[in-house]
Enzyme design. Sequence first.
Site, mmCIF file in Angstrom:
data_model
loop_
_atom_site.group_PDB
_atom_site.id
_atom_site.type_symbol
_atom_site.label_atom_id
_atom_site.label_comp_id
_atom_site.label_asym_id
_atom_site.label_seq_id
_atom_site.Cartn_x
_atom_site.Cartn_y
_atom_site.Cartn_z
ATOM 1 N N LYS A 51 1.080 4.071 -2.979
ATOM 2 C CA LYS A 51 0.740 5.467 -2.715
ATOM 3 C C LYS A 51 1.936 6.387 -2.957
ATOM 4 O O LYS A 51 1.776 7.525 -3.410
ATOM 5 C CB LYS A 51 0.231 5.617 -1.280
ATOM 6 N N TYR A 69 0.838 -1.212 0.000
ATOM 7 C CA TYR A 69 0.000 0.000 0.000
ATOM 8 C C TYR A 69 0.870 1.259 0.000
ATOM 9 O O TYR A 69 0.638 2.189 -0.778
ATOM 10 C CB TYR A 69 -0.911 -0.028 1.224
#
Length: 251
Positions: A161, A157
């Site tokens: 990002k 993640y």
Amino acid sequence: MVTDNERRIAFVTGGSKGIGAATSCALARSGLYVAVGYASDEVGARQVVEDIKSSGGIAIAVHCDVTRVDSVENAFAEIERTLGKVAVLVNNGGITADGLIMRMTDEQWSSVIETNLSGAFRTIRRATPGMLKHRYGRIINVSSASGQMGIAGQANYSAAKAGLVGLTRSFARELGSRGITANIVAPGPIDTAMTDGLTDEWRSQAEAQVALRRFGTPIEVADVIAFLCSPEASYITGAIIPVDGGLAMGH
């Protein structure tokens, strides 16, 4: 406020709940026609559409699985057929598949990268021709404070990002001369369905790291996104705007 003569269309991925739903409503309030994108929550997306319509706005719900090129193409074709060319694109759709690095599977890694990073690439690529034609565009990619800080158990993640930063700034440099801006909004802990399942202990620990000592709300993020899509933000591009209560200060 956008007039009928300069009607502009916004497409919000992951628009059925949380930050995406709040953003869809905020953009509609600013005068944009909104396509509320969803991957699986059709009921939620249609409720957002009804909320917008009940306030006098124009909106449609559009299915879009950003991991599939054909689904992205079909979504844009439906928007263009029903509303017009997309001028404002908000990439908010995302998933998590947490795990410590030594136990993280290839599937956990690739599914998050495909959705959160490659998915944004696909929608931007598809939106670009229309923006170039009209010499106008607004791209907002919803990143996360974890993209700057790193989070244990979220290597996939955090990497996705962080990757949005490079993607967004490359796009901003490529197409800035055509009146197109691209920016990143980086939320911290926000009260959404993703955080509803947290234990009280985890929530307390997370709040303790935030200077304001609380979680944010979807509306607080949506208002920043709406500002970046407004005429007042026309000289802002390639920026990371944190909406994190001070969590990532110094990163």
